[in-house]
Design a protein around this motif. Structure first.
Motif, PDB file in Angstrom:
ATOM      1  N   PRO A  12       0.827  -1.217   0.000  1.00 57.19           N
ATOM      2  CA  PRO A  12       0.000   0.000   0.000  1.00 57.19           C
ATOM      3  C   PRO A  12       0.858   1.263   0.000  1.00 57.19           C
ATOM      4  CG  PRO A  12      -0.733  -1.541   1.701  1.00 57.19           C
ATOM      5  CD  PRO A  12       0.561  -2.082   1.146  1.00 57.19           C
ATOM      6  N   ALA A  13       0.342   2.307  -0.619  1.00 58.09           N
ATOM      7  CA  ALA A  13       1.090   3.562  -0.765  1.00 58.09           C
ATOM      8  C   ALA A  13       1.520   4.120   0.591  1.00 58.09           C
ATOM      9  CB  ALA A  13       0.258   4.581  -1.535  1.00 58.09           C
ATOM     10  N   TYR A  14       0.645   4.082   1.588  1.00 59.54           N
ATOM     11  CA  TYR A  14       1.022   4.640   2.890  1.00 59.54           C
ATOM     12  C   TYR A  14       2.202   3.875   3.475  1.00 59.54           C
ATOM     13  CZ  TYR A  14      -0.667   1.065   6.120  1.00 59.54           C
ATOM     14  OH  TYR A  14      -0.802  -0.091   6.838  1.00 59.54           O
ATOM     15  N   GLN A  15       2.239   2.548   3.259  1.00 58.53           N
ATOM     16  CA  GLN A  15       3.334   1.732   3.773  1.00 58.53           C
ATOM     17  C   GLN A  15       4.632   2.038   3.032  1.00 58.53           C
ATOM     18  OE1 GLN A  15       2.908  -0.252   6.522  1.00 58.53           O
ATOM     19  NE2 GLN A  15       5.129  -0.396   6.506  1.00 58.53           N
ATOM     20  N   GLN A  16       4.539   2.373   1.747  1.00 58.69           N
ATOM     21  CA  GLN A  16       5.727   2.774   0.994  1.00 58.69           C
ATOM     22  C   GLN A  16       6.309   4.057   1.582  1.00 58.69           C
ATOM     23  OE1 GLN A  16       5.495   2.563  -3.377  1.00 58.69           O
ATOM     24  NE2 GLN A  16       3.610   1.353  -3.132  1.00 58.69           N
ATOM     25  N   VAL A  17       5.438   4.984   1.972  1.00 57.97           N
ATOM     26  CA  VAL A  17       5.897   6.233   2.600  1.00 57.97           C
ATOM     27  C   VAL A  17       6.588   5.922   3.925  1.00 57.97           C
ATOM     28  CG1 VAL A  17       5.133   8.405   3.666  1.00 57.97           C
ATOM     29  CG2 VAL A  17       4.177   7.682   1.454  1.00 57.97           C
ATOM     30  N   VAL A  18       5.995   5.035   4.715  1.00 59.25           N
ATOM     31  CA  VAL A  18       6.592   4.645   5.999  1.00 59.25           C
ATOM     32  C   VAL A  18       7.965   4.023   5.770  1.00 59.25           C
ATOM     33  CG1 VAL A  18       6.366   3.066   7.974  1.00 59.25           C
ATOM     34  CG2 VAL A  18       4.384   4.383   7.204  1.00 59.25           C
ATOM     35  N   GLU A  19       8.061   3.075   4.854  1.00 60.59           N
ATOM     36  CA  GLU A  19       9.321   2.377   4.605  1.00 60.59           C
ATOM     37  C   GLU A  19      10.393   3.312   4.051  1.00 60.59           C
ATOM     38  OE1 GLU A  19      10.123  -0.620   5.729  1.00 60.59           O
ATOM     39  OE2 GLU A  19       8.105  -0.633   6.589  1.00 60.59           O
ATOM     40  N   GLN A  20      10.008   4.213   3.162  1.00 58.15           N
ATOM     41  CA  GLN A  20      10.983   5.156   2.616  1.00 58.15           C
ATOM     42  C   GLN A  20      11.476   6.121   3.686  1.00 58.15           C
ATOM     43  OE1 GLN A  20       9.686   6.902  -1.152  1.00 58.15           O
ATOM     44  NE2 GLN A  20       8.740   4.941  -1.690  1.00 58.15           N
ATOM     45  N   ASN A  51      -4.714  12.128   2.543  1.00 54.65           N
ATOM     46  CA  ASN A  51      -5.092  11.223   3.635  1.00 54.65           C
ATOM     47  C   ASN A  51      -4.156  10.018   3.721  1.00 54.65           C
ATOM     48  OD1 ASN A  51      -7.268  12.778   4.515  1.00 54.65           O
ATOM     49  ND2 ASN A  51      -8.645  11.834   3.031  1.00 54.65           N
ATOM     50  N   THR A  52      -3.632   9.587   2.582  1.00 56.69           N
ATOM     51  CA  THR A  52      -2.683   8.472   2.566  1.00 56.69           C
ATOM     52  C   THR A  52      -1.393   8.884   3.275  1.00 56.69           C
ATOM     53  OG1 THR A  52      -3.635   7.667   0.500  1.00 56.69           O
ATOM     54  CG2 THR A  52      -1.416   6.892   1.053  1.00 56.69           C
ATOM     55  N   THR A  53      -0.929  10.082   2.981  1.00 53.13           N
ATOM     56  CA  THR A  53       0.277  10.596   3.639  1.00 53.13           C
ATOM     57  C   THR A  53       0.043  10.736   5.138  1.00 53.13           C
ATOM     58  OG1 THR A  53       0.894  11.787   1.637  1.00 53.13           O
ATOM     59  CG2 THR A  53       1.948  12.495   3.688  1.00 53.13           C
ATOM     60  N   LEU A  54      -1.109  11.268   5.511  1.00 56.41           N
ATOM     61  CA  LEU A  54      -1.413  11.424   6.938  1.00 56.41           C
ATOM     62  C   LEU A  54      -1.474  10.077   7.646  1.00 56.41           C
ATOM     63  CD1 LEU A  54      -4.047  14.296   6.732  1.00 56.41           C
ATOM     64  CD2 LEU A  54      -1.664  14.438   7.520  1.00 56.41           C
ATOM     65  N   LYS A  55      -1.987   9.052   6.956  1.00 56.67           N
ATOM     66  CA  LYS A  55      -2.026   7.703   7.535  1.00 56.67           C
ATOM     67  C   LYS A  55      -0.598   7.205   7.778  1.00 56.67           C
ATOM     68  CE  LYS A  55      -3.860   3.060   6.776  1.00 56.67           C
ATOM     69  NZ  LYS A  55      -4.696   2.201   5.929  1.00 56.67           N
ATOM     70  N   ALA A  56       0.292   7.453   6.822  1.00 53.72           N
ATOM     71  CA  ALA A  56       1.690   7.051   6.985  1.00 53.72           C
ATOM     72  C   ALA A  56       2.325   7.795   8.156  1.00 53.72           C
ATOM     73  CB  ALA A  56       2.455   7.331   5.692  1.00 53.72           C
ATOM     74  N   TYR A  57       2.077   9.079   8.250  1.00 57.97           N
ATOM     75  CA  TYR A  57       2.658   9.872   9.334  1.00 57.97           C
ATOM     76  C   TYR A  57       2.117   9.430  10.689  1.00 57.97           C
ATOM     77  CZ  TYR A  57       4.688  13.146   5.908  1.00 57.97           C
ATOM     78  OH  TYR A  57       5.404  13.727   4.900  1.00 57.97           O
ATOM     79  N   ARG A  58       0.846   9.042  10.753  1.00 61.30           N
ATOM     80  CA  ARG A  58       0.283   8.524  12.018  1.00 61.30           C
ATOM     81  C   ARG A  58       0.983   7.219  12.406  1.00 61.30           C
ATOM     82  NH1 ARG A  58      -4.488  10.505   9.771  1.00 61.30           N
ATOM     83  NH2 ARG A  58      -5.089   8.449   9.021  1.00 61.30           N
ATOM     84  N   GLU A  59       1.296   6.385  11.405  1.00 59.10           N
ATOM     85  CA  GLU A  59       2.014   5.135  11.674  1.00 59.10           C
ATOM     86  C   GLU A  59       3.421   5.433  12.203  1.00 59.10           C
ATOM     87  OE1 GLU A  59       3.019   1.116  11.989  1.00 59.10           O
ATOM     88  OE2 GLU A  59       1.060   2.083  11.835  1.00 59.10           O
ATOM     89  N   LEU A  60       4.090   6.391  11.598  1.00 57.40           N
ATOM     90  CA  LEU A  60       5.422   6.786  12.076  1.00 57.40           C
ATOM     91  C   LEU A  60       5.340   7.339  13.496  1.00 57.40           C
ATOM     92  CD1 LEU A  60       6.709   8.447   8.797  1.00 57.40           C
ATOM     93  CD2 LEU A  60       7.651   6.372   9.851  1.00 57.40           C
TER      94      LEU A  60
END
Length: 143
Positions: A12-20, A51-60
């Motif tokens: 998922p795109a949000y997970q790609q943001v987290v991993e990067q 919202n996808t970026t915000l989801k990634a940032y919440r995970e971080l």
């Protein structure tokens, strides 16, 4: 920081943001106090839904790596960098030379990635299971 989203990936795109982001933290490209791009900036640069970026940032944030500060942005809280991963480390120089030899030998990026992934799986499986023997030893015993 600019995120590269592979829309064909099963990740998922949000997970790609987290991993990067984690990769940038490990390599020292992001340090505590650094501000991540806003969801709007990411959307403009990569056509990613804010919202996808915000989801990634919440995970971080959940992992203790980032902190969302309303009205100010999202900031890195801690680093994952180790001295051995720096751009001037001996290990990195050796790996860079090896990757160059692999490319010169005709291996494609995917070949190198698969080879490295298989070695990582094997070596870190040994570490993850203390007291257990490697798969190759078990195979020898079964013969």
């Amino acid at each position: 920081m600019e995120f590269r989203i592979d829309r064909r990936s099963a990740i998922p795109a949000y997970q790609q943001v987290v991993e990067q982001t984690k990769q940038a933290l490990r390599l020292g490209a992001l340090m505590p106090g650094d501000r991540l791009p806003t969801a709007k900036e990411v959307a403009e640069a990569s056509a990613l839904n804010p919202n996808t970026t915000l989801k990634a940032y919440r995970e971080l944030e959940r992992e203790g790596l980032a902190e969302l500060m309303p009205g100010l942005g999202t900031f890195i809280r801690r680093s994952l960098a180790r001295p051995q991963t720096g751009s001037d480390s001996l290990l990195r120089e050796e790996l860079e030379a090896w990757v160059g030899r692999a490319r010169d030998a005709g291996l494609e990026r995917e070949d190198v990635s698969a080879l490295i992934a298989s070695l990582l799986d094997a070596k870190y499986a040994e570490v993850a299971a203390p007291g257990s023997r490697s798969t190759s030893l078990n195979r020898k015993e079964q013969q």
